[in-house]
Design a protein around this motif. Structure first.
Motif, PDB file in Angstrom:
ATOM      1  N   ARG A   4       1.863   7.693   3.757  1.00 18.61           N
ATOM      2  CA  ARG A   4       1.209   6.443   3.360  1.00 18.61           C
ATOM      3  C   ARG A   4       0.162   6.703   2.276  1.00 18.61           C
ATOM      4  O   ARG A   4      -0.374   7.799   2.165  1.00 18.61           O
ATOM      5  CB  ARG A   4       0.567   5.781   4.573  1.00 18.61           C
ATOM      6  N   ALA A   5      -0.119   5.668   1.498  1.00 18.68           N
ATOM      7  CA  ALA A   5      -1.120   5.760   0.431  1.00 18.68           C
ATOM      8  C   ALA A   5      -2.513   5.879   1.041  1.00 18.68           C
ATOM      9  O   ALA A   5      -2.830   5.202   2.017  1.00 18.68           O
ATOM     10  CB  ALA A   5      -1.042   4.532  -0.465  1.00 18.68           C
ATOM     11  N   GLU A   6      -3.318   6.737   0.456  1.00 16.10           N
ATOM     12  CA  GLU A   6      -4.687   6.920   0.939  1.00 16.10           C
ATOM     13  C   GLU A   6      -5.689   6.075   0.166  1.00 16.10           C
ATOM     14  O   GLU A   6      -6.859   6.032   0.516  1.00 16.10           O
ATOM     15  CB  GLU A   6      -5.071   8.399   0.861  1.00 16.10           C
ATOM     16  N   MET A   7      -5.216   5.414  -0.905  1.00 17.67           N
ATOM     17  CA  MET A   7      -6.110   4.601  -1.735  1.00 17.67           C
ATOM     18  C   MET A   7      -5.295   3.601  -2.529  1.00 17.67           C
ATOM     19  O   MET A   7      -4.071   3.700  -2.585  1.00 17.67           O
ATOM     20  CB  MET A   7      -6.883   5.497  -2.703  1.00 17.67           C
ATOM     21  N   VAL A   8      -5.962   2.662  -3.142  1.00 20.18           N
ATOM     22  CA  VAL A   8      -5.306   1.732  -4.060  1.00 20.18           C
ATOM     23  C   VAL A   8      -5.017   2.502  -5.353  1.00 20.18           C
ATOM     24  O   VAL A   8      -5.908   3.143  -5.910  1.00 20.18           O
ATOM     25  CB  VAL A   8      -6.216   0.517  -4.357  1.00 20.18           C
TER      26      VAL A   8
ATOM     27  N   VAL B  69      14.064  13.283   2.589  1.00 20.09           N
ATOM     28  CA  VAL B  69      13.496  11.966   2.287  1.00 20.09           C
ATOM     29  C   VAL B  69      14.512  10.930   2.767  1.00 20.09           C
ATOM     30  O   VAL B  69      15.568  10.764   2.164  1.00 20.09           O
ATOM     31  CB  VAL B  69      13.215  11.799   0.776  1.00 20.09           C
ATOM     32  N   SER B  70      14.193  10.259   3.882  1.00 16.69           N
ATOM     33  CA  SER B  70      15.144   9.289   4.436  1.00 16.69           C
ATOM     34  C   SER B  70      14.888   7.880   3.925  1.00 16.69           C
ATOM     35  O   SER B  70      15.770   7.029   3.982  1.00 16.69           O
ATOM     36  CB  SER B  70      15.113   9.325   5.967  1.00 16.69           C
ATOM     37  N   ALA B  71      13.676   7.620   3.423  1.00 21.82           N
ATOM     38  CA  ALA B  71      13.376   6.306   2.842  1.00 21.82           C
ATOM     39  C   ALA B  71      12.297   6.481   1.785  1.00 21.82           C
ATOM     40  O   ALA B  71      11.360   7.254   1.961  1.00 21.82           O
ATOM     41  CB  ALA B  71      12.907   5.331   3.913  1.00 21.82           C
ATOM     42  N   LEU B  72      12.451   5.769   0.695  1.00 17.53           N
ATOM     43  CA  LEU B  72      11.469   5.753  -0.383  1.00 17.53           C
ATOM     44  C   LEU B  72      11.084   4.294  -0.589  1.00 17.53           C
ATOM     45  O   LEU B  72      11.916   3.477  -0.957  1.00 17.53           O
ATOM     46  CB  LEU B  72      12.076   6.354  -1.649  1.00 17.53           C
TER      47      LEU B  72
ATOM     48  N   VAL C  49       0.110   0.306  -5.078  1.00 22.85           N
ATOM     49  CA  VAL C  49       0.059   0.453  -3.625  1.00 22.85           C
ATOM     50  C   VAL C  49      -1.368   0.256  -3.155  1.00 22.85           C
ATOM     51  O   VAL C  49      -2.322   0.569  -3.867  1.00 22.85           O
ATOM     52  CB  VAL C  49       0.595   1.827  -3.158  1.00 22.85           C
ATOM     53  N   GLN C  50      -1.482  -0.298  -1.972  1.00 28.77           N
ATOM     54  CA  GLN C  50      -2.775  -0.493  -1.328  1.00 28.77           C
ATOM     55  C   GLN C  50      -2.971   0.619  -0.296  1.00 28.77           C
ATOM     56  O   GLN C  50      -2.004   1.240   0.162  1.00 28.77           O
ATOM     57  CB  GLN C  50      -2.832  -1.862  -0.627  1.00 28.77           C
ATOM     58  N   GLU C  51      -4.199   0.864   0.091  1.00 29.22           N
ATOM     59  CA  GLU C  51      -4.474   1.865   1.119  1.00 29.22           C
ATOM     60  C   GLU C  51      -3.671   1.532   2.374  1.00 29.22           C
ATOM     61  O   GLU C  51      -3.664   0.408   2.851  1.00 29.22           O
ATOM     62  CB  GLU C  51      -5.968   1.864   1.436  1.00 29.22           C
ATOM     63  N   GLY C  52      -2.926   2.524   2.864  1.00 31.46           N
ATOM     64  CA  GLY C  52      -2.124   2.360   4.069  1.00 31.46           C
ATOM     65  C   GLY C  52      -0.690   1.940   3.825  1.00 31.46           C
ATOM     66  O   GLY C  52       0.126   1.935   4.756  1.00 31.46           O
ATOM     67  N   ASP C  53      -0.332   1.585   2.579  1.00 26.49           N
ATOM     68  CA  ASP C  53       1.054   1.202   2.279  1.00 26.49           C
ATOM     69  C   ASP C  53       1.994   2.384   2.454  1.00 26.49           C
ATOM     70  O   ASP C  53       1.669   3.528   2.116  1.00 26.49           O
ATOM     71  CB  ASP C  53       1.195   0.686   0.849  1.00 26.49           C
ATOM     72  N   LEU C  54       3.192   2.098   2.958  1.00 28.91           N
ATOM     73  CA  LEU C  54       4.208   3.139   3.128  1.00 28.91           C
ATOM     74  C   LEU C  54       4.723   3.588   1.771  1.00 28.91           C
ATOM     75  O   LEU C  54       5.067   2.758   0.912  1.00 28.91           O
ATOM     76  CB  LEU C  54       5.370   2.595   3.972  1.00 28.91           C
ATOM     77  N   ILE C  55       4.773   4.897   1.571  1.00 29.34           N
ATOM     78  CA  ILE C  55       5.312   5.465   0.341  1.00 29.34           C
ATOM     79  C   ILE C  55       6.721   6.032   0.604  1.00 29.34           C
ATOM     80  O   ILE C  55       7.650   5.741  -0.123  1.00 29.34           O
ATOM     81  CB  ILE C  55       4.387   6.554  -0.229  1.00 29.34           C
ATOM     82  N   ALA C  56       6.830   6.826   1.652  1.00 26.84           N
ATOM     83  CA  ALA C  56       8.123   7.452   1.959  1.00 26.84           C
ATOM     84  C   ALA C  56       8.181   7.839   3.439  1.00 26.84           C
ATOM     85  O   ALA C  56       7.152   7.927   4.102  1.00 26.84           O
ATOM     86  CB  ALA C  56       8.336   8.692   1.094  1.00 26.84           C
ATOM     87  N   VAL C  57       9.408   8.080   3.888  1.00 27.87           N
ATOM     88  CA  VAL C  57       9.631   8.602   5.238  1.00 27.87           C
ATOM     89  C   VAL C  57      10.397   9.903   5.088  1.00 27.87           C
ATOM     90  O   VAL C  57      11.420   9.959   4.400  1.00 27.87           O
ATOM     91  CB  VAL C  57      10.426   7.613   6.113  1.00 27.87           C
ATOM     92  N   VAL C  58       9.872  10.970   5.701  1.00 25.68           N
ATOM     93  CA  VAL C  58      10.525  12.276   5.694  1.00 25.68           C
ATOM     94  C   VAL C  58      10.952  12.573   7.133  1.00 25.68           C
ATOM     95  O   VAL C  58      10.137  12.488   8.045  1.00 25.68           O
ATOM     96  CB  VAL C  58       9.570  13.385   5.182  1.00 25.68           C
ATOM     97  N   SER C  59      12.235  12.849   7.309  1.00 30.49           N
ATOM     98  CA  SER C  59      12.714  13.137   8.675  1.00 30.49           C
ATOM     99  C   SER C  59      13.554  14.404   8.704  1.00 30.49           C
ATOM    100  O   SER C  59      13.895  14.947   7.690  1.00 30.49           O
ATOM    101  CB  SER C  59      13.508  11.965   9.227  1.00 30.49           C
TER     102      SER C  59
END
Length: 70
Positions: free
Chosen positions: A5-9, A49-52, A60-70
């Motif tokens: 997740r994004a840590e900042m805007v 990387v299962s989702a981008l 992106v805003q703080e807390g927005d999902l960037i990617a999913v790694v599985s």
């Protein structure tokens, strides 16, 4: 599975990986730009990387999902 997740805007300046790409811990997933600084967003664990959830040019805003790694 790890949600990155994004840590900042910030603006998504560059997407380095694609869905399905294997990554190691510490690999750069995307590069964010904020206040003329480039901030790499890194994989927190090895996997695939299962989702981008972002594309270049979006904000992106703080807390927005960037990617999913599985």
């Amino acid at each position: 599975m790890t949600e990155v997740r994004a840590e900042m805007v910030a603006n998504v300046w560059q997407v380095v990986v694609a869905e399905g790409d294997p990554v190691k811990e510490g690999d750069t997933l995307v590069i964010l730009e904020s206040m003329k600084m480039e901030i790499p967003v890194l994989a927190e664990e090895p996997g695939t990387v299962s989702a981008l959830a972002v594309r270049e040019g979006v904000v992106v805003q703080e807390g927005d999902l960037i990617a999913v790694v599985s």
